[in-house]
Design a protein around this motif. Sequence first.
Motif, PDB file in Angstrom:
ATOM      1  N   TYR A 173     -12.038 -52.117 -44.697  1.00 24.32           N
ATOM      2  CA  TYR A 173     -12.883 -51.181 -43.950  1.00 24.32           C
ATOM      3  C   TYR A 173     -13.043 -51.649 -42.502  1.00 24.32           C
ATOM      4  N   VAL A 174     -13.270 -52.960 -42.338  1.00 22.08           N
ATOM      5  CA  VAL A 174     -13.399 -53.523 -40.991  1.00 22.08           C
ATOM      6  C   VAL A 174     -12.094 -53.352 -40.219  1.00 22.08           C
ATOM      7  N   ASP A 175     -10.972 -53.633 -40.876  1.00 28.56           N
ATOM      8  CA  ASP A 175      -9.670 -53.463 -40.216  1.00 28.56           C
ATOM      9  C   ASP A 175      -9.448 -52.017 -39.788  1.00 28.56           C
ATOM     10  N   SER A 176      -9.890 -51.093 -40.656  1.00 29.62           N
ATOM     11  CA  SER A 176      -9.744 -49.671 -40.315  1.00 29.62           C
ATOM     12  C   SER A 176     -10.551 -49.329 -39.072  1.00 29.62           C
ATOM     13  N   ILE A 177     -11.774 -49.845 -38.990  1.00 27.23           N
ATOM     14  CA  ILE A 177     -12.616 -49.586 -37.823  1.00 27.23           C
ATOM     15  C   ILE A 177     -11.959 -50.138 -36.563  1.00 27.23           C
ATOM     16  N   ILE A 178     -11.483 -51.373 -36.654  1.00 28.97           N
ATOM     17  CA  ILE A 178     -10.888 -52.026 -35.487  1.00 28.97           C
ATOM     18  C   ILE A 178      -9.655 -51.259 -35.000  1.00 28.97           C
ATOM     19  N   ASN A 179      -8.796 -50.850 -35.923  1.00 24.98           N
ATOM     20  CA  ASN A 179      -7.545 -50.196 -35.545  1.00 24.98           C
ATOM     21  C   ASN A 179      -7.747 -48.766 -35.070  1.00 24.98           C
ATOM     22  N   ASN A 180      -8.902 -48.205 -35.373  1.00 27.72           N
ATOM     23  CA  ASN A 180      -9.186 -46.846 -34.920  1.00 27.72           C
ATOM     24  C   ASN A 180     -10.088 -46.828 -33.694  1.00 27.72           C
ATOM     25  N   MET A 181     -10.406 -47.980 -33.148  1.00 28.11           N
ATOM     26  CA  MET A 181     -11.195 -48.033 -31.914  1.00 28.11           C
ATOM     27  C   MET A 181     -10.393 -47.482 -30.739  1.00 28.11           C
ATOM     28  N   VAL A 182     -11.050 -46.721 -29.901  1.00 31.01           N
ATOM     29  CA  VAL A 182     -10.408 -46.239 -28.683  1.00 31.01           C
ATOM     30  C   VAL A 182     -10.249 -47.390 -27.686  1.00 31.01           C
TER      31      VAL A 182
ATOM     32  N   ASN B  73      -5.964 -54.887 -31.727  1.00 28.49           N
ATOM     33  CA  ASN B  73      -5.943 -53.595 -32.434  1.00 28.49           C
ATOM     34  C   ASN B  73      -4.850 -52.704 -31.873  1.00 28.49           C
ATOM     35  N   LYS B  74      -4.717 -51.517 -32.467  1.00 31.02           N
ATOM     36  CA  LYS B  74      -3.647 -50.596 -32.079  1.00 31.02           C
ATOM     37  C   LYS B  74      -3.785 -50.152 -30.623  1.00 31.02           C
ATOM     38  N   SER B  75      -5.034 -49.935 -30.175  1.00 34.75           N
ATOM     39  CA  SER B  75      -5.236 -49.487 -28.794  1.00 34.75           C
ATOM     40  C   SER B  75      -4.703 -50.513 -27.805  1.00 34.75           C
ATOM     41  N   THR B  76      -4.828 -51.795 -28.119  1.00 37.28           N
ATOM     42  CA  THR B  76      -4.305 -52.851 -27.246  1.00 37.28           C
ATOM     43  C   THR B  76      -2.788 -52.797 -27.181  1.00 37.28           C
ATOM     44  N   LEU B  77      -2.162 -52.623 -28.338  1.00 37.12           N
ATOM     45  CA  LEU B  77      -0.694 -52.544 -28.374  1.00 37.12           C
ATOM     46  C   LEU B  77      -0.198 -51.344 -27.581  1.00 37.12           C
ATOM     47  N   ASP B  78      -0.881 -50.175 -27.737  1.00 37.82           N
ATOM     48  CA  ASP B  78      -0.477 -48.978 -27.003  1.00 37.82           C
ATOM     49  C   ASP B  78      -0.681 -49.170 -25.500  1.00 37.82           C
ATOM     50  N   LEU B  79      -1.765 -49.839 -25.118  1.00 38.07           N
ATOM     51  CA  LEU B  79      -2.087 -50.024 -23.711  1.00 38.07           C
ATOM     52  C   LEU B  79      -1.104 -50.959 -23.018  1.00 38.07           C
ATOM     53  N   LEU B  80      -0.756 -52.073 -23.694  1.00 41.45           N
ATOM     54  CA  LEU B  80       0.046 -53.111 -23.044  1.00 41.45           C
ATOM     55  C   LEU B  80       1.536 -53.022 -23.363  1.00 41.45           C
ATOM     56  N   GLY B  81       1.904 -52.233 -24.376  1.00 40.62           N
ATOM     57  CA  GLY B  81       3.323 -52.053 -24.680  1.00 40.62           C
ATOM     58  C   GLY B  81       3.938 -53.151 -25.526  1.00 40.62           C
ATOM     59  N   TYR B  82       3.119 -54.022 -26.122  1.00 41.72           N
ATOM     60  CA  TYR B  82       3.629 -55.073 -27.009  1.00 41.72           C
ATOM     61  C   TYR B  82       3.629 -54.580 -28.447  1.00 41.72           C
ATOM     62  N   THR B  83       4.415 -55.282 -29.302  1.00 45.51           N
ATOM     63  CA  THR B  83       4.235 -55.147 -30.744  1.00 45.51           C
ATOM     64  C   THR B  83       3.248 -56.223 -31.178  1.00 45.51           C
ATOM     65  N   ASN B  84       2.752 -56.120 -32.403  1.00 41.12           N
ATOM     66  CA  ASN B  84       1.769 -57.089 -32.889  1.00 41.12           C
ATOM     67  C   ASN B  84       2.371 -58.498 -32.931  1.00 41.12           C
TER      68      ASN B  84
ATOM     69  N   GLU C 129       4.746 -59.674 -31.105  1.00 36.89           N
ATOM     70  CA  GLU C 129       5.015 -60.183 -29.762  1.00 36.89           C
ATOM     71  C   GLU C 129       3.764 -60.753 -29.094  1.00 36.89           C
ATOM     72  N   ILE C 130       2.627 -60.166 -29.324  1.00 33.84           N
ATOM     73  CA  ILE C 130       1.441 -60.566 -28.569  1.00 33.84           C
ATOM     74  C   ILE C 130       0.611 -61.628 -29.267  1.00 33.84           C
ATOM     75  N   VAL C 131       0.602 -61.622 -30.613  1.00 35.66           N
ATOM     76  CA  VAL C 131      -0.193 -62.617 -31.340  1.00 35.66           C
ATOM     77  C   VAL C 131       0.355 -64.014 -31.046  1.00 35.66           C
ATOM     78  N   ASN C 132      -0.549 -64.927 -30.761  1.00 36.66           N
ATOM     79  CA  ASN C 132      -0.281 -66.336 -30.426  1.00 36.66           C
ATOM     80  C   ASN C 132       0.144 -66.535 -28.969  1.00 36.66           C
ATOM     81  N   LEU C 133       0.252 -65.422 -28.168  1.00 41.08           N
ATOM     82  CA  LEU C 133       0.440 -65.611 -26.732  1.00 41.08           C
ATOM     83  C   LEU C 133      -0.877 -66.065 -26.121  1.00 41.08           C
ATOM     84  N   HIS C 134      -0.795 -66.758 -24.977  1.00 41.81           N
ATOM     85  CA  HIS C 134      -2.016 -67.159 -24.290  1.00 41.81           C
ATOM     86  C   HIS C 134      -2.629 -65.945 -23.585  1.00 41.81           C
ATOM     87  N   ILE C 135      -3.935 -65.866 -23.584  1.00 41.33           N
ATOM     88  CA  ILE C 135      -4.644 -64.711 -23.021  1.00 41.33           C
ATOM     89  C   ILE C 135      -4.320 -64.499 -21.543  1.00 41.33           C
ATOM     90  N   ASP C 136      -3.947 -65.575 -20.823  1.00 37.70           N
ATOM     91  CA  ASP C 136      -3.631 -65.450 -19.396  1.00 37.70           C
ATOM     92  C   ASP C 136      -2.476 -64.489 -19.148  1.00 37.70           C
TER      93      ASP C 136
END
Length: 894
Positions: free
Chosen positions: A277-286, A302-313, A315-322
């Motif tokens: 349920y929590v995952d569903s909420i997170i992935n449906n956040m605008v 979440n999905k909105s981050t992937l759509d915004l930045l153009g990464y796949t999950n 690709e971005i997981v474990n990258l540094h936030i910088d």
Amino acid sequence: MRIVRKFTLGYLLVSLAVGVVGYFSFIQLNKIAEPLKKDIPASIKALEAKSSLDSLSQLIRYYDEILTQSARNYAYTEEKKWAERYLSVEPKLKKIIKDAILKGDEKDKKFFSSINQANIALVEMEYKSMGFVKNGQREKAVKILDSTAYEDKKLVYEQGLRNYVHRRGAKYDEVLLSSTKTIDFATKGAQKLIRISSLLVLILTIVVFLFAIYIGIHISRSISNPIIELKNAVAEVGKGKLETKIDINTKDEIGQLAKSFRKMAENLRSTTVSKDYVDSIINNMVESLIVVAADGNIKTVNKSTLDLLGYTNNEIVNLHIDVIFAKESLLKETNFNNLIKSNSGNILEKIYLSKGGKEIPVLFSSSAMYDNNSNLYGVICVANDITEFKKTEEKLRFANFALDNNADATYWINSDGRIIYANKAAYQTLGYSYNELMSIRVPEIDPGFPEDVWQNHWKEMKEESTLIFESNHKTKDGKLFPVEIQATFHEYDGHEYICAFVRNIADRKRMEEEMLKIQKLESVGVLAGGIAHDFNNILTVILGTSGLAKLYMESGKDDGVFKALSTIENASHRAKDLTAQLLTFSKGGMPIKRETSIASLIKESADFVLRGSNVKCELLIPDNIWSAEIDEGQISQVINNLVINANQAMPDGGNVYISVENISKHKVEEIDFLSPGRYIKISIKDQGVGIPEKILQRIFDPYFTTKEMGSGLGLSSSYAIVNKHGGLIKVESEVNVGTTFFVYLPASLRESFATDKSDVIVPLADNCKILVMDDEECIRNAFKQMLSFIGYSVESAKDGEEALKFYREAIDMNKPFDAVIMDLTIPGGMGGNKTIKPLLEIDSKAKAIVYSGYSNDKIMSNYKEYGFKGVITKPFKIQEMNELLQKVIKGDFV
């Protein structure tokens, strides 16, 4: 296993006791059961057969209890037999309640009606509960039956029965007790208990000794197995599987424990969300959501981050936030903990960097996550893409910049006339500061809208939506300047406003005046040849005839002198007409109206303009055309301008057709903008090149012209003149066919107008005393000779001071003047404009006539407002002056 052995031994001993007691219990149960089996159904049937209110009230309670228990058992167990039982009993209860309502008196009906209303509400909730059970939503079903609303309706039910029983004189509890012995016992499953108990006692008696060990082990397992099941269920719930179920429905302590466990699980499900349920909420956040570990590496997006930045999950997981920050690093600071503490919860503007290198503006906030020992173990970053907002913000900034820096003053005004917004041009033009201007109202800066006018203006704005008009604005230091206002009415968020664009037209007004002068001079230049020609002809007649008159006098031929003087007089009148037409081009202000023959004016004006041209004028003017009260000079200017335009539209020659007709407003649709009444319609049609449609609507605009040397004021001044006369000017045109102008002028109220007046002079019976004031001695002498000849007693004064002196002396001598004739202006002295006020202070009944040869002073058009009784323009005939004097002296003011 020790526990199992102890339970086994215990059950052996218990089995022995049961075996001993079982026999006697068996016999006793049969004794109890036998009558119950017969009495309970018999009691119910007897109550139904009896059909009295008392029996019906007991049946109501009996069936109500069955329905409640059936609905709840169905919700708890999901067994269909309870639903079937409910559906078989519910119609019976409904019928019994209706029967009770019909049988009871007024008070009983009231009690059973309240029971009926409660029953309807309860049945609705019970059906809704069974519907949830049928759809697999048992938790919602139980919640309805355990709700306060359900219990409240049950209380209404009980209260209705209590009221009925108490009214019958019995105690409610006693009635219930008697019912319980026969009915409630059956409701709670008495028959089933008797059958099960009888069977158990029989079985226990037969096999107690043979299967004692087996029963003991079975009982032990019946205790241990549910405990194991409970243990496993607790472990599953601990893992987050809140949907885990246990099917333990025994009535012993373990069953109670299982029931408590189920309720606890239900409460947890209603107050705790699962990981899915929590995952569903997170992935449906605008919003974009990024979870960062304490070392700065991205752990979850979440999905909105992937759509915004153009990464796949992956690709971005474990990258540094910088990596995702374009211009700055969130984590460059060495003390990350202090950074988060200082920034946690703040909303900041940041720039994200997409996978493709695109910069994305976002609204960014972060929240730190700590463990129980206050150690930072992660950060939650939330961001909103504000790219479109930034674009809109930039547009709004530009719009505000453009509005604030607009050369025209801009205002937003509310219905109270208070200024709620003004741009720089507004407060700079008026000399106020912005705050000062926000504290004042429209009537303080626009004298044209005082308090008593403002509400009417607001109403007009609502009706018209948009108005364009001229007014005057007042600066902080009290100076007035002319403005043109374009005001538009708006409604926003339930409130009413006016948006006004105000342009300072002081320069334009000055330019208009200058251009008008130039246009007049140009018009005079166009006509100068014809005027010079006519004046030379007139002067030739005057000079030649005056010489002839002298010869007649020398020769003693007096009859020839009279004829010569008449010829000179006629030539002088022609000169006067030419002068009046010439003055038209420099004359301004409000019209000086008098009764005039339109037909004569049109003919003279057209002949004057077309003299010497290759254009022929054809007139169609009936004899019965109404007269009009107009300023002859100004209307002549209108006719001149329109005929000049027609002439210039036909450089190769042609015909101008001028027609005149009487018309009433209600007969013609094209004059909708005029007030009801009688009008004279003048049509001037040419055969020229025509006016293109795209510029036809602009021809009356000031300065608009298609002529290379034109000023653009001819038609605009004509429009203004006709408008000031209360009329209307319109145009129709077709390219290469021609143009027609239509002029509507208000007709006089008189039915007829004498164009030819007799030259016979009839003086007043009395020898009236007249005072003439003029700075020119020759004019004073002319006045004296003319009026004395008629029969008036005339005195003259050179200016206002002398005139006031003579007037005061005449009053003191009790020989007051009957009328005063004053020139409007006297260079370097008091003219009529300055003399009238002190004259009226001497004698409030003084009868003064003002005259002038050339003036645009408003006194000439509004002479009565200044105290004059009559007005006349130079030059004039002696007959005209005599007629005016007689009207004024008699009190028949013009």
